[in-house]
Design a protein around this motif. Sequence first.
Motif, PDB file in Angstrom:
ATOM      1  N   SER A 123      55.480  79.009  64.880  1.00  0.00           N
ATOM      2  CA  SER A 123      54.117  78.616  63.974  1.00  0.00           C
ATOM      3  C   SER A 123      53.658  80.055  64.565  1.00  0.00           C
ATOM      4  N   LYS A 124      53.344  80.282  63.396  1.00  0.00           N
ATOM      5  CA  LYS A 124      51.753  81.266  63.283  1.00  0.00           C
ATOM      6  C   LYS A 124      50.575  81.469  63.600  1.00  0.00           C
ATOM      7  N   THR A 125      50.329  79.207  63.126  1.00  0.00           N
ATOM      8  CA  THR A 125      48.881  78.677  63.632  1.00  0.00           C
ATOM      9  C   THR A 125      48.698  77.396  64.410  1.00  0.00           C
ATOM     10  N   ASP A 126      47.687  77.265  64.787  1.00  0.00           N
ATOM     11  CA  ASP A 126      47.771  76.549  66.407  1.00  0.00           C
ATOM     12  C   ASP A 126      48.654  75.025  65.834  1.00  0.00           C
ATOM     13  N   VAL A 225      49.544  82.202  69.865  1.00  0.00           N
ATOM     14  CA  VAL A 225      49.113  81.028  69.245  1.00  0.00           C
ATOM     15  C   VAL A 225      49.248  79.879  70.291  1.00  0.00           C
TER      16      VAL A 225
END
Length: 234
Positions: A123-126, A225
């Motif tokens: 994942s590139k987002t939290d 992340v």
Amino acid sequence: MKTRNHDLQYLQMKPYFLFVLMLFLSLSAHAQIDSRNNSVAIPAIEAETDSIDSSPLTPSKPIENNPFKLNTPKVAPNLEMPKKQFSMFPEEEFGNPGELYTQQLDDHLNSIKSQLELGTKGSKTDQYFGVVETESDYAIVQYRDFGEEDGDLIRVSLNGEIVEYRITLRNHFKGLKLKLQKGKNTIEFLAINEGYLLPNTAHFRVRDDMGAVIASNQWNLSKGVKAYITVVKK
């Protein structure tokens, strides 16, 4: 008689007088000629071209007959530095030669990962794993690498404060005990790296002070992340 003798003496002295007079006149004339011809002015002649040769020096030619087989330097006809070629793309500059070597190593490693289909899939987002409630004063947080042990590193924080700066994930569970405050408690897991088998993979779970599992989940994170969960103490 006396007058005759006087005339005779005068006639005898006359030749000497004439000789002295002629000698004097001769010396005077010679002196006048010498005084007139004492210095002769020579007119200056202007040269048509400068007598100094200002042609540039040329390098000496290498020795053609070389009986001792010595390496003679070649004469460079033009000593100008090569001009830098124009490029529309910015060039990379490395202040330290080690940076260039490190980048080459990283590029080679990324090439291997791409060939083995180990590219980034995290994942590139939290990632947020929701809210759980408990009456416990403590929460036991556990984590492990559910894939291959490839050097995945994480950092654990509670309510914005780091409690474990650097943890290496293993295939077995490791954990720590966190004291909960009244109300919301945010537990964060930061992916420091992705190991050599991308991405950063982990399985975590949260237990209460009685050992009961109140939360459990997994993450696949890219470097930098975070995954986090909120534990509310009643």
